[in-house]
Design a protein around this motif. Structure first.
Motif, PDB file in Angstrom:
ATOM      1  N   SER A   1       0.829  -1.210   0.000  1.00 54.09           N
ATOM      2  CA  SER A   1       0.000   0.000   0.000  1.00 54.09           C
ATOM      3  C   SER A   1       0.858   1.253   0.000  1.00 54.09           C
ATOM      4  O   SER A   1       0.588   2.220  -0.731  1.00 54.09           O
ATOM      5  CB  SER A   1      -0.928   0.005   1.222  1.00 54.09           C
ATOM      6  N   GLU A   2       1.890   1.248   0.812  1.00 51.11           N
ATOM      7  CA  GLU A   2       2.756   2.425   0.916  1.00 51.11           C
ATOM      8  C   GLU A   2       3.472   2.686  -0.410  1.00 51.11           C
ATOM      9  O   GLU A   2       3.592   3.838  -0.854  1.00 51.11           O
ATOM     10  CB  GLU A   2       3.777   2.220   2.041  1.00 51.11           C
ATOM     11  N   VAL A   3       3.940   1.631  -1.064  1.00 52.80           N
ATOM     12  CA  VAL A   3       4.626   1.793  -2.348  1.00 52.80           C
ATOM     13  C   VAL A   3       3.681   2.385  -3.388  1.00 52.80           C
ATOM     14  O   VAL A   3       4.049   3.287  -4.154  1.00 52.80           O
ATOM     15  CB  VAL A   3       5.187   0.441  -2.836  1.00 52.80           C
ATOM     16  N   LEU A   4       2.446   1.905  -3.429  1.00 46.15           N
ATOM     17  CA  LEU A   4       1.487   2.394  -4.423  1.00 46.15           C
ATOM     18  C   LEU A   4       1.291   3.901  -4.319  1.00 46.15           C
ATOM     19  O   LEU A   4       1.280   4.620  -5.326  1.00 46.15           O
ATOM     20  CB  LEU A   4       0.143   1.678  -4.247  1.00 46.15           C
ATOM     21  N   PHE A   5       1.146   4.407  -3.097  1.00 47.96           N
ATOM     22  CA  PHE A   5       0.853   5.826  -2.926  1.00 47.96           C
ATOM     23  C   PHE A   5       2.104   6.695  -2.809  1.00 47.96           C
ATOM     24  O   PHE A   5       2.010   7.893  -2.536  1.00 47.96           O
ATOM     25  CB  PHE A   5      -0.077   6.025  -1.729  1.00 47.96           C
TER      26      PHE A   5
END
Length: 681
Positions: free
Chosen positions: A627-631
């Motif tokens: 999730s952190e990588v996506l955003f």
């Protein structure tokens, strides 16, 4: 492949008759799209217009399963009211019985009905009224509803004939339908026309829905589905049930409903057919008096009609599939056939998510078993589109395949296509008032693609598998733009996986750069809950919008496939509600603000922070890191706290292909690097 000779000959004969009602569409002239037309629809009542939040009072016992609590009944009534007000404003068209029968089953069904009217010999009205009255008794038994051992609707439909039929009328006796293939509603159907051979009524074998109430019918001077009276409430339930049937039998073109209203000899019958454009309604007065021969002939007509005369799609062959998802004699599509092609057998698996909202863009994707190779299969896509979008998907896919030496590996090859006119016999007028929305008739398209076998939805993958697919997704969207195309509808139903390879489908909203046909008349394009923020705001499209939509698709999959421990489930449900996934009643401005907040600096009070914290707290660190990588992606509009969206996109224009490509290449390469590191870590 399966041979046509192996199919039941009566069914093939009936199919052929109805294929004549679906003439093939040629390529339209996209340079001059037609303006929307307006149905001659019943307007809203003054009461409904002045007080749209008002609910209606409790109505008769036949309305709901008798053991529901009053709170459950009230909640169901409110849901029906909101649903009908949201979707049926301007969508109820008053018609004649002849027109509805002509539309439903063609001239042969209409002539059959007229013959039965001449031959009809109805039963004693006193006996019928007694059985009709018993329908509102919550403790009714089969004996209370029978005439000479036969359900009264079936007895009424015989008309002096004892010849056997494959369809018959059956009561529910206040029992809800069994849970099945995603259907778990507590509401019931009062009665149903279904196969005689079926052991019980299910959501997949009801051919026509039947409802009863002793409450007086709603007046027909205004829309009978929008208002605050008990009469409106019962009719809302009847039509809402028809919507459920259309959602769970999505290949059908029409769903017929018989809804009886009122007491005694003054009872009325509302006979309606629901399709992808509107609800067309016929009102027959004095059911058990002067109209008794008409009702008897109508019931007999429906009971003796073929499936294709009752709204089933003539491009499909229907049968019972021997899988655990279906009850005996459920009616499901088993094969599809386009003119000149051999039938393609279906696996029984749907690759798209079910659409529960009527009149919207409806897309069904099915898995086929037609390919000769053991490694490939067929994907069948049934879509209902406006005239200006007919054939668009074929044109976009053909554009992607223009470079025959380098076909796109992520897009299935189109091997068959059919486009038909809109609903046969629909008449649209010019009446309009401030409460009547535009109705744009939709046309049916069916396309067959060759693809890798065993396609899966993203929610069937593990998190490590999803990360690998994410890399393929971002790289594929970059390649799409290099080929001069933008998808413009990256959503959960349009991103599949087959043979561990990405499959992108549904190119009907695609943009071909420099092509006049693909310039839309409006800028807000896509599936609402995964649409990019600039698209929600109506800004000019960029390839970055497809990339942003891909982030929402992946994040949606991460959240909807996560199951927390029992003590966290209430908190998790509240978090999911904030994202408004799969909500048809969400307003674009509200969704725009919610999505924009996902890209801002996060703290303990933000939804994404709480979501990732929940992942970590429950031991799913990979999901949290993903999730952190996506955003962390530096999209042009992803740093909302530094400037306005317009300022962030300044200098980027899809007409400057080189600049747009350079920008999106840098973003994708960085994202692929981060995701690859996540896989190896």
């Amino acid at each position: 492949m399966i041979s046509e000779s192996s199919l039941p000959s009566p069914q093939m004969s009936e199919r052929q008759k109805f294929l004549n009602l679906l003439p093939t569409r040629t390529y339209p002239d996209f340079s001059s799209p037609r303006a929307p037309v307006v149905a001659t629809a019943l307007p809203l009542s003054d009461e409904a217009r002045e007080d749209p939040s008002r609910s209606f009072s409790v109505f008769s016992a036949s309305a709901f399963v008798h053991d529901l609590s009053e709170e459950q009944r009230s909640r169901q009534r409110d849901q029906d009211e909101r649903f009908c007000r949201a979707h049926f404003n301007g969508r109820v068209v008053l018609s004649s019985l002849d027109k509805v029968l002509q539309k439903l089953g063609g001239s042969l069904l209409l002539e059959h009905y007229r013959q039965l009217c001449r031959d009809s010999s109805p039963l004693n009205p006193h006996d019928l009224l007694e059985k009709y009255s018993n329908e509102s008794n919550p403790t009714v038994s089969l004996e209370d509803l029978a005439i000479d051992g036969v359900y009264w609707l079936s007895a009424m439909s015989k008309g002096g004939s004892s010849s056997p039929t494959s369809l018959d009328y059956f009561p529910s006796c206040n029992r809800p339908l069994p849970s099945q293939s995603g259907y778990s509603e507590t509401r019931k159907f009062d009665a149903a026309l279904r196969p005689r051979a079926a052991s019980q009524s299910t959501i997949l074998n009801i051919v026509a829905n039947i409802e009863f109430t002793h409450t007086d019918p709603p007046p027909l001077t205004y829309n009978p589905l929008i208002g605050a009276t008990a009469a409106v409430g019962k009719y809302q339930q009847a039509v809402r049930n028809a919507c459920y049937l259309l959602a769970f039998q999505p290949t059908r073109l029409y769903i017929p409903t018989l809804s009886f209203h009122g007491k005694g000899s003054v009872a009325k019958l509302f006979f309606s057919i629901l399709n992808h454009d509107c609800l067309e309604l016929v009102v027959i007065d004095d059911c058990f008096g002067v109209a008794l021969p008409t009702i008897s002939a109508l019931l007999r007509t429906l009971r003796t009609a073929s499936l294709y005369q009752l709204g089933f799609n003539p491009l499909f062959i229907y049968a019972s599939l021997p899988t655990s998802e279906f009850f005996p004699h459920d009616i499901v599509p088993s094969a599809v056939q386009l003119s000149g092609n051999a039938p393609v057998q279906l696996s029984g698996k749907a690759l798209s998510h079910r659409s529960n909202a009527p009149f919207g863009r409806s897309t069904l994707v099915l898995e086929g078993l037609a390919a000769d190779s053991a490694a490939t299969t067929a994907i069948i896509k049934l879509n209902f589109v406006t005239e200006s979008r007919t054939w668009r998907e074929k044109i976009v896919v053909d554009s992607l395949y223009n470079d025959s030496g380098n076909p796109p590996p992520y897009t299935p090859e189109l091997v068959g296509a059919f486009a038909a006119l809109g609903p046969v016999g629909v008449t649209f007028g010019t009446h309009r008032d401030e409460t009547t929305p535009d109705i744009v008739p939709r046309h049916m398209e069916l396309m067959i693609f060759n693809s890798l076998r065993n396609a899966q939805r993203l929610d069937e993958l593990s998190v490590p598998e999803l990360i690998i697919v994410a890399i393929q997704l971002f790289e594929s969207l970059l390649d799409v733009f290099r080929r001069g195309v933008m998808h413009r509808d990256i959503s959960s139903g349009n991103v599949l996986v087959a043979g561990k390879k990405l499959v992108l489908i549904d190119w009907e909203r695609g943009e071909i750069l420099g092509s006049s046909f693909s310039v839309p008349s409006y800028k807000r394009v896509g599936t609402l809950d995964t649409m990019s923020v600039p698209s929600l705001m109506g800004m000019d499209p960029l390839p970055h919008d497809d990339i942003e939509s891909a982030v929402y698709v992946l994040f949606k999959t991460l959240t909807k496939t996560f199951t927390p421990p029992p003590h966290h489930q209430a908190k998790w449900k509240a978090l999911l509600d904030v994202y408004k996934w799969d909500r048809s009643d969400t307003l674009a401005p509200d969704l725009c603000g919610q999505r924009a907040s996902l890209w801002t600096a996060q703290n303990a009070y933000t939804t994404r922070f709480s979501t990732q914290h929940m992942f970590s707290e429950c031991g799913d660190e990979l999901r949290a890191a993903f999730s952190e990588v996506l955003f962390s992606m530096p999209l042009p509009c992803s740093r909302w706290n530094t400037s306005t969206p317009q300022e962030r996109r300044r200098g980027l224009d899809v007409s400057d292909t080189n600049a747009a490509l350079a920008s999106v290449e840098g973003i994708v390469h960085e994202m692929v690097r981060s995701l690859t590191a996540l896989c190896s870590g």
